[in-house]
Design an enzyme around this catalytic site. Structure first.
Site, PDB file in Angstrom:
ATOM      1  N   PRO A 110       0.102   6.701  -3.736  1.00 46.96           N
ATOM      2  CA  PRO A 110      -1.112   5.949  -3.338  1.00 46.96           C
ATOM      3  C   PRO A 110      -1.017   4.721  -4.452  1.00 46.96           C
ATOM      4  CG  PRO A 110      -2.040   7.833  -4.534  1.00 46.96           C
ATOM      5  CD  PRO A 110      -0.441   7.997  -4.320  1.00 46.96           C
ATOM      6  N   ASP A 139       0.137   3.982  -9.882  1.00 47.27           N
ATOM      7  CA  ASP A 139      -0.240   5.257  -9.088  1.00 47.27           C
ATOM      8  C   ASP A 139      -1.732   5.437  -9.358  1.00 47.27           C
ATOM      9  OD1 ASP A 139      -0.712   8.116  -8.050  1.00 47.27           O
ATOM     10  OD2 ASP A 139       1.289   8.553  -8.763  1.00 47.27           O
ATOM     11  N   HIS A 140      -2.473   5.406  -8.052  1.00 47.68           N
ATOM     12  CA  HIS A 140      -3.767   5.462  -8.131  1.00 47.68           C
ATOM     13  C   HIS A 140      -4.457   6.877  -8.650  1.00 47.68           C
ATOM     14  CE1 HIS A 140      -7.851   3.799  -7.878  1.00 47.68           C
ATOM     15  NE2 HIS A 140      -7.859   2.810  -7.169  1.00 47.68           N
ATOM     16  N   ARG A 141      -3.524   8.117  -8.383  1.00 44.51           N
ATOM     17  CA  ARG A 141      -3.910   9.245  -8.754  1.00 44.51           C
ATOM     18  C   ARG A 141      -4.376   9.296 -10.266  1.00 44.51           C
ATOM     19  NH1 ARG A 141       0.816  12.402  -6.004  1.00 44.51           N
ATOM     20  NH2 ARG A 141       1.754  10.634  -7.042  1.00 44.51           N
TER      21      ARG A 141
END
Ligand code: CAO
Length: 245
Positions: A39, A217-219
């Site tokens: 993501p 990376d939005h995680r």
């Protein structure tokens, strides 16, 4: 997913079938996985490199005879190391053995850089960039880029990166959205600098601005952290003395 469209191109005009080079076949699968599974978000920003560019030109004059040529990329490697040290979660990977429930923070700073070759894209790595000066890094960049063009990079030359820079600065463009090189969690895209009017509080003055695009990376990373990373990177590039603070 619905099936890929099947078209008989020859029905519409002459065609030629060309096999993809080996590197593109390998990197294509990696790019596909990274584009689909991460993501990813990209923050764009500009850094004022007016003074840094003047310093770079002066350095190149001083080192004319030694054969070392310093490009903006060498300064970017150093500036990124400073930002990665300030924001360690950018120099990390998700621990996939635990299903991505922990972060592995790396206490080494190896910077990969995308290199364009006739056979496709490769990413050689400047190892322990925190321990090397800009001249040393410039020499290594040139050596690795030459090896890349000649197709002579070893697997060791291309492994161990903790963060990647993709610079299109020598070619052109404004901004682009690079794809993260998994298992890294962020990548910096850089485009061509240009002179722009900047408001100094009283008047517009010409400043050399470098476009930066950080994909993350939005995680692992949040938008606020990414904006802080870019802002800090911009401060370092505007005035390298800030790495001393
Ligand atoms: N703004 C303006 N000019 C820039 C610049 C920038 N951000 N970055 C480099 N330049 C200039 C250099 O100073 C040099 O100028 P002179 O020829 O006048 O000295 C010229 O552009 C060429 O630089 P370079 O490309 O040879 O050197 P580099 O260190 O910037 O980059 C390398 C080396 C290997 C990264 C580069 O050659 C390359 O392959 N770039 C493409 C990477 C790529 O394809 N990324 C996309 C990945 S996604 O598909």
């Amino acid at each position: 997913l619905i099936p890929w469209p099947k078209v008989d191109f020859a029905k519409f005009g002459p065609i030629e079938r060309r096999e993809l080079p080996r590197i593109k076949k390998i990197s294509g699968a990696n790019l596909m996985r990274n584009a689909v599974m991460i993501p990813a978000v990209t923050n764009h920003d500009d850094a004022d490199i007016t003074e840094l560019e003047a310093f770079r030109l002066q350095l190149n004059k001083e080192h004319e005879k030694s054969g070392v040529k310093v490009t903006m990329l060498a300064f970017l490697v150093k500036a990124c190391v400073a930002a990665l040290q300030r924001f360690p979660e950018f120099n990390a990977s998700l621990d996939m053995d635990s299903g991505g429930e922990a972060l592995i923070l790396k206490r080494y700073w190896n910077i990969g850089f995308a290199a364009d070759t006739p056979n496709g894209l490769v990413v050689p790595v400047i190892k322990n960039a925190d321990q090397k000066g800009v001249l040393h890094i410039s020499r290594e960049l040139a050596e690795l880029a030459a090896k890349a063009r000649e197709g002579k990079l070893s697997p060791a030359d291309m492994s161990g990166a903790t963060f990647t820079i993709s610079s299109l600065g020598g070619i052109g463009g404004r901004y682009f959205t690079p794809i993260i090189n998994a298992p890294e969690v962020a990548i910096l895209g850089v485009c061509k600098s240009r002179w722009e009017p900047q408001w100094d509080g009283q008047q517009f003055v010409p400043r050399l601005m470098l476009p930066l695009s950080l994909t993350w990376d939005h995680r692992v990373i949040d938008g606020a952290a990414a904006a802080r990373f870019n802002a800090y990177l911009g401060q370092i590039l505007a005035d390298f003395r800030r790495v001393l603070l």
